[in-house]
Design a protein around this motif. Structure first.
Motif, PDB file in Angstrom:
ATOM      1  N   GLY A  13       7.430  -2.079 -25.621  1.00 58.27           N
ATOM      2  CA  GLY A  13       6.455  -1.066 -25.334  1.00 58.27           C
ATOM      3  C   GLY A  13       5.119  -1.478 -26.010  1.00 58.27           C
ATOM      4  N   SER A  14       5.217  -1.895 -27.024  1.00 59.25           N
ATOM      5  CA  SER A  14       3.836  -2.018 -27.951  1.00 59.25           C
ATOM      6  C   SER A  14       2.896  -3.069 -27.074  1.00 59.25           C
ATOM      7  CB  SER A  14       4.208  -2.777 -29.192  1.00 59.25           C
ATOM      8  OG  SER A  14       4.685  -3.977 -28.936  1.00 59.25           O
ATOM      9  N   TYR A  15       3.349  -3.835 -26.171  1.00 58.16           N
ATOM     10  CA  TYR A  15       2.502  -4.775 -25.460  1.00 58.16           C
ATOM     11  C   TYR A  15       1.989  -3.858 -23.890  1.00 58.16           C
ATOM     12  CZ  TYR A  15       4.464  -8.542 -27.962  1.00 58.16           C
ATOM     13  OH  TYR A  15       4.532  -9.354 -29.051  1.00 58.16           O
ATOM     14  N   ILE A  16       2.619  -2.812 -23.622  1.00 56.27           N
ATOM     15  CA  ILE A  16       2.333  -1.883 -22.382  1.00 56.27           C
ATOM     16  C   ILE A  16       1.397  -1.188 -22.826  1.00 56.27           C
ATOM     17  CG2 ILE A  16       3.289  -0.596 -20.576  1.00 56.27           C
ATOM     18  CD1 ILE A  16       6.065  -1.874 -21.313  1.00 56.27           C
ATOM     19  N   LEU A  17       0.164  -1.336 -22.074  1.00 53.79           N
ATOM     20  CA  LEU A  17      -0.907  -0.201 -22.439  1.00 53.79           C
ATOM     21  C   LEU A  17      -0.864   0.914 -21.476  1.00 53.79           C
ATOM     22  CD1 LEU A  17      -4.085  -2.717 -22.276  1.00 53.79           C
ATOM     23  CD2 LEU A  17      -2.740  -1.778 -24.311  1.00 53.79           C
ATOM     24  N   GLU A  18      -0.203   0.844 -20.179  1.00 59.46           N
ATOM     25  CA  GLU A  18      -0.199   1.954 -19.357  1.00 59.46           C
ATOM     26  C   GLU A  18       1.087   1.472 -18.612  1.00 59.46           C
ATOM     27  OE1 GLU A  18      -2.796   3.086 -15.549  1.00 59.46           O
ATOM     28  OE2 GLU A  18      -3.808   2.755 -17.330  1.00 59.46           O
ATOM     29  N   HIS A  19       1.760   2.752 -18.149  1.00 63.99           N
ATOM     30  CA  HIS A  19       2.980   2.563 -17.177  1.00 63.99           C
ATOM     31  C   HIS A  19       2.699   3.470 -16.267  1.00 63.99           C
ATOM     32  CE1 HIS A  19       7.282   3.480 -15.962  1.00 63.99           C
ATOM     33  NE2 HIS A  19       7.009   2.490 -15.261  1.00 63.99           N
ATOM     34  N   VAL A  20       2.687   3.247 -14.860  1.00 67.79           N
ATOM     35  CA  VAL A  20       2.575   4.115 -13.815  1.00 67.79           C
ATOM     36  C   VAL A  20       3.908   3.697 -12.793  1.00 67.79           C
ATOM     37  CG1 VAL A  20       1.231   4.677 -11.682  1.00 67.79           C
ATOM     38  CG2 VAL A  20       0.112   3.972 -13.995  1.00 67.79           C
ATOM     39  N   THR A  21       4.342   4.727 -12.328  1.00 67.87           N
ATOM     40  CA  THR A  21       5.299   4.824 -11.242  1.00 67.87           C
ATOM     41  C   THR A  21       4.688   5.538 -10.096  1.00 67.87           C
ATOM     42  OG1 THR A  21       7.108   4.811 -12.838  1.00 67.87           O
ATOM     43  CG2 THR A  21       7.625   5.429 -10.444  1.00 67.87           C
ATOM     44  N   TYR A  22       4.597   4.908  -9.138  1.00 70.48           N
ATOM     45  CA  TYR A  22       4.052   5.466  -7.704  1.00 70.48           C
ATOM     46  C   TYR A  22       4.770   5.003  -6.566  1.00 70.48           C
ATOM     47  CZ  TYR A  22       0.929   6.766  -3.951  1.00 70.48           C
ATOM     48  OH  TYR A  22       0.252   7.322  -2.811  1.00 70.48           O
ATOM     49  N   ASN A  24       7.731   4.953  -6.006  1.00 70.77           N
ATOM     50  CA  ASN A  24       9.109   4.427  -6.623  1.00 70.77           C
ATOM     51  C   ASN A  24       8.899   2.927  -6.985  1.00 70.77           C
ATOM     52  OD1 ASN A  24      11.656   4.847  -7.355  1.00 70.77           O
ATOM     53  ND2 ASN A  24      12.556   3.926  -5.557  1.00 70.77           N
ATOM     54  N   GLU A  25       7.677   2.553  -7.277  1.00 67.55           N
ATOM     55  CA  GLU A  25       7.281   1.368  -7.678  1.00 67.55           C
ATOM     56  C   GLU A  25       6.793   1.273  -9.040  1.00 67.55           C
ATOM     57  OE1 GLU A  25       4.649  -0.813  -5.156  1.00 67.55           O
ATOM     58  OE2 GLU A  25       6.298  -0.964  -3.472  1.00 67.55           O
ATOM     59  N   ASP A  26       6.882   0.515 -10.002  1.00 63.58           N
ATOM     60  CA  ASP A  26       6.365   0.552 -11.454  1.00 63.58           C
ATOM     61  C   ASP A  26       5.379  -0.652 -11.693  1.00 63.58           C
ATOM     62  OD1 ASP A  26       8.277   2.464 -12.962  1.00 63.58           O
ATOM     63  OD2 ASP A  26       9.670   1.293 -11.834  1.00 63.58           O
ATOM     64  N   THR A  27       4.358  -0.203 -12.398  1.00 64.50           N
ATOM     65  CA  THR A  27       3.447  -1.151 -12.762  1.00 64.50           C
ATOM     66  C   THR A  27       3.147  -0.793 -14.320  1.00 64.50           C
ATOM     67  OG1 THR A  27       2.381  -0.735 -10.810  1.00 64.50           O
ATOM     68  CG2 THR A  27       0.958  -1.611 -12.303  1.00 64.50           C
ATOM     69  N   PHE A  28       3.128  -2.116 -14.911  1.00 69.10           N
ATOM     70  CA  PHE A  28       2.684  -2.088 -16.423  1.00 69.10           C
ATOM     71  C   PHE A  28       1.319  -2.666 -16.681  1.00 69.10           C
ATOM     72  CE2 PHE A  28       7.308  -2.953 -17.494  1.00 69.10           C
ATOM     73  CZ  PHE A  28       7.615  -1.421 -17.670  1.00 69.10           C
ATOM     74  N   LEU A  29       0.326  -2.233 -17.258  1.00 67.72           N
ATOM     75  CA  LEU A  29      -0.843  -2.640 -17.555  1.00 67.72           C
ATOM     76  C   LEU A  29      -0.514  -3.218 -18.950  1.00 67.72           C
ATOM     77  CD1 LEU A  29      -4.118  -3.245 -16.990  1.00 67.72           C
ATOM     78  CD2 LEU A  29      -4.251  -1.023 -18.071  1.00 67.72           C
ATOM     79  N   ILE A  73       9.895 -10.127  -8.985  1.00 67.70           N
ATOM     80  CA  ILE A  73      11.169  -9.504  -8.671  1.00 67.70           C
ATOM     81  C   ILE A  73      12.522 -10.187  -9.412  1.00 67.70           C
ATOM     82  CG2 ILE A  73      11.508 -11.291  -6.599  1.00 67.70           C
ATOM     83  CD1 ILE A  73      12.593  -8.757  -4.979  1.00 67.70           C
ATOM     84  N   SER A  74      13.346  -9.506  -9.586  1.00 69.37           N
ATOM     85  CA  SER A  74      14.518  -9.684  -9.861  1.00 69.37           C
ATOM     86  C   SER A  74      15.586  -9.566  -8.685  1.00 69.37           C
ATOM     87  CB  SER A  74      15.280  -8.730 -11.074  1.00 69.37           C
ATOM     88  OG  SER A  74      16.456  -8.948 -11.412  1.00 69.37           O
ATOM     89  N   ARG A  80      11.608  -4.504  -8.188  1.00 72.66           N
ATOM     90  CA  ARG A  80      10.350  -5.163  -8.260  1.00 72.66           C
ATOM     91  C   ARG A  80       9.536  -4.512  -9.321  1.00 72.66           C
ATOM     92  NH1 ARG A  80       7.927  -7.374  -3.166  1.00 72.66           N
ATOM     93  NH2 ARG A  80      10.018  -7.730  -1.907  1.00 72.66           N
ATOM     94  N   LEU A  81       8.456  -5.413  -9.894  1.00 78.78           N
ATOM     95  CA  LEU A  81       7.863  -4.918 -10.876  1.00 78.78           C
ATOM     96  C   LEU A  81       6.539  -5.521 -10.730  1.00 78.78           C
ATOM     97  CD1 LEU A  81       7.386  -3.460 -13.610  1.00 78.78           C
ATOM     98  CD2 LEU A  81       8.421  -5.420 -14.781  1.00 78.78           C
ATOM     99  N   ARG A  82       5.261  -4.746 -11.075  1.00 80.40           N
ATOM    100  CA  ARG A  82       4.130  -5.059 -10.847  1.00 80.40           C
ATOM    101  C   ARG A  82       3.474  -5.216 -12.463  1.00 80.40           C
ATOM    102  NH1 ARG A  82       2.286  -1.559  -7.581  1.00 80.40           N
ATOM    103  NH2 ARG A  82       2.484  -2.810  -5.794  1.00 80.40           N
ATOM    104  N   ILE A  83       2.890  -6.397 -12.840  1.00 76.63           N
ATOM    105  CA  ILE A  83       2.099  -6.580 -14.183  1.00 76.63           C
ATOM    106  C   ILE A  83       0.820  -6.397 -13.762  1.00 76.63           C
ATOM    107  CG2 ILE A  83       2.010  -7.790 -16.395  1.00 76.63           C
ATOM    108  CD1 ILE A  83       4.904  -6.640 -15.703  1.00 76.63           C
ATOM    109  N   LYS A  84      -0.219  -6.025 -14.471  1.00 75.64           N
ATOM    110  CA  LYS A  84      -1.675  -6.044 -14.181  1.00 75.64           C
ATOM    111  C   LYS A  84      -2.309  -6.004 -15.489  1.00 75.64           C
ATOM    112  CE  LYS A  84      -2.335  -2.776 -10.482  1.00 75.64           C
ATOM    113  NZ  LYS A  84      -3.032  -1.548  -9.919  1.00 75.64           N
TER     114      LYS A  84
END
Length: 164
Positions: A13-22, A24-29, A73-74, A80-84
């Motif tokens: 979590g200390s590496y994740i600036l933002e987490h958005v779920t939209y 049913n898809e998760d995105t980490f900035l 993807i796993s 699925r996961l999106r990393i930005k």
């Protein structure tokens, strides 16, 4: 039992600036400086075996002008996961992820060719679609919609055809 996303957030979590779920898809900035480490851990610890694609966007902002998205993807877990990451215009460099996912090769070359993002330690970073001496990046917002006159030779137009 915690979901994979919750486990990732708890551990990294200390590496994740933002987490958005939209939708049913998760995105980490995350920070660009943490990209290589974060992706290596995601693959090894949480079994995200596949890199689906890499895209880059010109946000045309004063700070952190470019945004690069990694869709992973796993297969084993069906997630699925999106990393930005966001990077500055003056020094658009990111580490190459080829050592983590071989599929990054062509996607990184495309982002380099179209937007001008340099992927450090890429074994063959060269243009894919445009000539090597082309000075522009077509997906940047300042690129003219009609292209740059005389920058590359265009094919001759075919004469109009009659419809029957």
């Amino acid at each position: 039992m915690k979901t994979i996303i919750e486990q990732i957030k708890e551990k990294y979590g200390s590496y994740i600036l933002e987490h958005v779920t939209y939708a049913n898809e998760d995105t980490f900035l995350i920070k660009a400086d943490d990209l290589l480490f974060f992706m290596q851990m995601i693959k090894n610890e949480f079994h995200f075996e596949g890199l689906i694609d890499i895209t880059a966007v010109d946000r045309l902002t004063e700070e952190e002008r470019f945004e690069v998205s990694y869709n992973i993807i796993s297969y084993s877990q069906g997630i699925r996961l999106r990393i930005k990451v966001r990077i500055e215009e003056e020094n658009p460099h990111l580490p190459s992820l080829i050592d983590i996912w071989k599929a990054a090769n062509w996607y990184e070359r495309e982002a380099y060719d179209m937007i001008g993002i340099v992927f450090d330690n890429h074994p063959d970073l060269r243009r894919m679609f445009l000539p090597e001496d082309f000075q522009y990046y077509p997906l940047r917002k300042e690129f003219p919609l009609i292209g740059v006159q005389g920058s590359i030779p265009l094919p001759e137009k075919d004469p109009p055809k009659e419809y029957k």
